[in-house]
Design a protein around this motif. Structure first.
Motif, mmCIF file in Angstrom:
data_model
loop_
_atom_site.group_PDB
_atom_site.id
_atom_site.type_symbol
_atom_site.label_atom_id
_atom_site.label_comp_id
_atom_site.label_asym_id
_atom_site.label_seq_id
_atom_site.Cartn_x
_atom_site.Cartn_y
_atom_site.Cartn_z
ATOM 1 N N ALA A 1 5.441 -12.119 9.702
ATOM 2 C CA ALA A 1 6.246 -12.197 8.480
ATOM 3 C C ALA A 1 7.009 -10.892 8.313
ATOM 4 O O ALA A 1 6.474 -9.813 8.586
ATOM 5 N N PHE A 2 8.263 -11.009 7.882
ATOM 6 C CA PHE A 2 9.079 -9.833 7.577
ATOM 7 C C PHE A 2 8.961 -9.585 6.071
ATOM 8 O O PHE A 2 9.633 -10.245 5.273
ATOM 9 N N ILE A 3 8.110 -8.663 5.683
ATOM 10 C CA ILE A 3 7.805 -8.428 4.271
ATOM 11 C C ILE A 3 8.704 -7.329 3.716
ATOM 12 O O ILE A 3 8.665 -6.193 4.200
ATOM 13 N N PRO A 4 9.510 -7.627 2.684
ATOM 14 C CA PRO A 4 10.458 -6.644 2.169
ATOM 15 C C PRO A 4 9.902 -5.732 1.078
ATOM 16 O O PRO A 4 10.636 -4.911 0.559
ATOM 17 N N GLN A 5 8.628 -5.866 0.738
ATOM 18 C CA GLN A 5 8.051 -5.029 -0.314
ATOM 19 C C GLN A 5 6.681 -4.498 0.106
ATOM 20 O O GLN A 5 5.782 -5.289 0.405
ATOM 21 N N PRO A 6 6.511 -3.158 0.135
ATOM 22 C CA PRO A 6 5.172 -2.612 0.391
ATOM 23 C C PRO A 6 4.131 -3.132 -0.595
ATOM 24 O O PRO A 6 2.951 -3.258 -0.249
ATOM 25 N N GLY A 7 4.546 -3.446 -1.825
ATOM 26 C CA GLY A 7 3.609 -4.028 -2.791
ATOM 27 C C GLY A 7 3.104 -5.381 -2.340
ATOM 28 O O GLY A 7 1.910 -5.700 -2.480
ATOM 29 N N LEU A 8 4.007 -6.199 -1.785
ATOM 30 C CA LEU A 8 3.604 -7.500 -1.257
ATOM 31 C C LEU A 8 2.759 -7.325 0.001
ATOM 32 O O LEU A 8 1.834 -8.108 0.249
ATOM 33 N N LEU A 9 3.060 -6.294 0.796
ATOM 34 C CA LEU A 9 2.228 -5.997 1.964
ATOM 35 C C LEU A 9 0.793 -5.729 1.528
ATOM 36 O O LEU A 9 -0.157 -6.239 2.132
ATOM 37 N N GLN A 10 0.623 -4.929 0.468
ATOM 38 C CA GLN A 10 -0.711 -4.662 -0.073
ATOM 39 C C GLN A 10 -1.399 -5.976 -0.471
ATOM 40 O O GLN A 10 -2.579 -6.189 -0.176
ATOM 41 N N THR A 11 -0.653 -6.849 -1.129
ATOM 42 C CA THR A 11 -1.210 -8.135 -1.544
ATOM 43 C C THR A 11 -1.695 -8.940 -0.339
ATOM 44 O O THR A 11 -2.777 -9.547 -0.371
ATOM 45 N N MET A 12 -0.900 -8.940 0.728
ATOM 46 C CA MET A 12 -1.274 -9.716 1.907
ATOM 47 C C MET A 12 -2.438 -9.080 2.654
ATOM 48 O O MET A 12 -3.283 -9.794 3.213
ATOM 49 N N VAL A 13 -2.519 -7.764 2.664
ATOM 50 C CA VAL A 13 -3.675 -7.102 3.276
ATOM 51 C C VAL A 13 -4.941 -7.442 2.490
ATOM 52 O O VAL A 13 -6.007 -7.676 3.071
ATOM 53 N N ASP A 14 -4.815 -7.511 1.177
ATOM 54 C CA ASP A 14 -5.959 -7.833 0.328
ATOM 55 C C ASP A 14 -6.498 -9.240 0.596
ATOM 56 O O ASP A 14 -7.665 -9.520 0.285
ATOM 57 N N THR A 15 -5.676 -10.124 1.165
ATOM 58 C CA THR A 15 -6.164 -11.462 1.497
ATOM 59 C C THR A 15 -7.121 -11.443 2.684
ATOM 60 O O THR A 15 -7.840 -12.424 2.922
ATOM 61 N N GLY A 16 -7.098 -10.339 3.441
ATOM 62 C CA GLY A 16 -7.920 -10.241 4.636
ATOM 63 C C GLY A 16 -7.312 -10.924 5.843
ATOM 64 O O GLY A 16 -7.928 -10.960 6.916
ATOM 65 N N LYS A 17 -6.092 -11.433 5.695
ATOM 66 C CA LYS A 17 -5.456 -12.185 6.791
ATOM 67 C C LYS A 17 -4.510 -11.326 7.642
ATOM 68 O O LYS A 17 -4.231 -11.679 8.792
ATOM 69 N N ALA A 18 -4.008 -10.220 7.083
ATOM 70 C CA ALA A 18 -3.094 -9.356 7.831
ATOM 71 C C ALA A 18 -3.866 -8.570 8.890
ATOM 72 O O ALA A 18 -5.001 -8.140 8.666
#
Length: 457
Positions: free
Chosen positions: A114-131
């Motif tokens: 995924a091309f994530i345009p927001q470091p905040g959204l990156l944090q959210t996706m890392v928090d899912t444990g899937k990144a």
């Protein structure tokens, strides 16, 4: 926030990029100890061509907010990798990417990349444990070609998850060089000069407006307003205060933020100054960001604050140059001794642990892809902070200027603040409250509402 342009890129000739990829196949190997905050891996995934026997017939899926027609140049830029490795790249663009990516994590329908345009959204996706953390190969590419600040933006809790992809300079004001020359206007070099020019234009040409703007962007409506606040705060309060605000070490409704919003309102909420070509200032809420600057070409407005990627939103045939139909000047600071630059970009995040995914992520972090993408973007409107990018491969003068600004050691670069905040704020209340604000809501209510929405944990 990096969003989509409106000019179709022509097809890329893959042979030229193939030579870049082939040359890259001779790079060194990883130690694989993961000591630099990346995932340990014994294989050097920068040797894409050497992996062809292993990767042929595999596929990698991409999910991104970059949609038609801007996606054409992206797809073309992958051809060399596909030819070299035998991997098929499957591309999916979605205008509602920011909303749908977390939902896809919940449903188990994540893409490979995924091309994530927001470091905040990156944090959210890392928090899912899937990144998945970046490989050491990607980490070395980031350290060599992007540097510490960009590594930080792609990291969560000290671990690198995502290498930078594209970048943009947001601190621009678009204008017509001919209109300025006809009126004898000079490009302002300080904020006071900008405001003096604004008042003069309003007095000289009552049939037009000094400024035009658009906050509309589908489910992301409001983000252009956040850029205004961030750009002004960076200039009036400085980089340290900006960093504290983004990290919520000072409240969202701090007095310095209130001052910045007031200065934005002195332009955008003044009926004498906006919204050229559309109507009252409140029309900014319903005017799309793509349409926002177009009245410049019709003489209905004189200035439009928008990022470098806006170059691709001008109609086909528009000359974007210092002597052209439109050009852009640097949004001035309070004085000429400082050069704050607001920018943004996307980050390559992976969700499947497989050799073909790792190899593709390494390719995207390399100068080889950056130069291939530059050549593929024949209509302009794209740039990268990759130090291995040759500015001569950028076909657009504004892209070349942006690349130089990003590389300028005197520039104080800061990433888009809303993109670094928790997504509930940066891609939520900050957008919606700025929309309410331009419709008439007062400054204090706007900032207080956003402050109240900040997550407590």
């Amino acid at each position: 926030m990096a969003l989509n342009s409106k000019r179709k890129a022509a097809a890329f000739v893959g042979i030229a990029a193939m030579s870049l990829v082939t040359a890259a196949c001779g790079s060194g190997s990883d130690s694989g100890d993961g000591s630099d905050g990346t995932a340990a891996d014994t294989k050097d995934y920068s040797k894409w061509c050497d992996l062809k026997s292993e990767l042929t017939g595999k596929s990698v899926s991409i999910y991104t907010s970059i949609v038609t027609p801007e996606d054409a140049s992206h797809k073309a830029s992958y051809k060399a990798f596909e030819d070299c490795t035998g991997v098929t790249i499957k591309y999916e663009g979605d205008k509602d990417f920011e909303k749908n990516l977390p939902q896809r994590a919940q449903s188990g329908n994540l893409p490979d990349v995924a091309f994530i345009p927001q470091p905040g959204l990156l944090q959210t996706m890392v928090d899912t444990g899937k990144a998945i953390p970046a490989t050491e190969t990607v980490g070395k590419e980031v350290d060599q070609y992007f540097g510490e600040s960009w590594r930080k933006y792609g990291s969560v809790d000290g671990t690198l998850y995502a290498a930078p992809l594209g970048a943009n300079v947001k601190s621009y004001v678009w204008y017509s060089p001919k209109a300025f020359a006809d009126k004898g206007y000079k490009v302002p070099t300080t904020w006071d000069e900008l405001m003096t020019l604004t008042a003069k234009i309003a007095a000289d040409d009552p049939a037009a407006k000094p400024w035009c703007a658009g906050f509309g962007s589908g489910t992301a409506t409001g983000w252009p307003g956040t850029d205004w606040v961030e750009d002004v705060l960076l200039r009036t309060a400085g980089a340290d205060t900006y960093d504290q605000w983004v990290a919520h070490k000072i409240p969202f409704n701090d007095a310095k933020v209130a001052d910045a919003l007031s200065k934005v309102g002195a332009i955008l909420k003044d009926a004498k100054y906006t919204n050229g070509g559309f109507g009252a200032p409140s029309t900014i809420a319903s005017t799309t960001f793509q349409d926002g600057g177009q009245p410049i070409l019709k003489g209905k407005c004189y200035m439009h604050r928008q990022a470098s990627f806006y170059a691709s939103n001008w109609p086909e045939g528009t000359k974007v140059a210092e002597d052209g139909d439109v050009w852009a000047f640097y949004l001035p600071s309070v004085d000429t001794s400082t050069k704050p630059v607001l920018g943004g970009g996307e980050f390559v995040t992976t969700f499947r642990d497989a050799p073909e995914v790792k190899a593709f992520a390494a390719f995207l972090a390399s100068p080889d892809w950056a130069n291939a993408k530059a050549k593929a973007t024949t209509g302009g409107g794209w740039v990268s902070a990759n130090k291995g990018l040759d500015p001569n491969n950028l076909v657009s003068p504004i892209d070349q200027q942006s690349a130089k600004i990003l590389a300028d050691p005197a520039a104080v670069f800061r990433f888009d603040g809303s993109d670094m905040m928790p997504s509930a704020v940066g891609a939520g209340t900050f957008w919606s409250e700025m929309t309410n604000w331009i419709k008439g809501q007062d400054d204090k209510t706007t900032l207080d509402n956003i402050e109240k929405s900040w997550p407590t944990n």
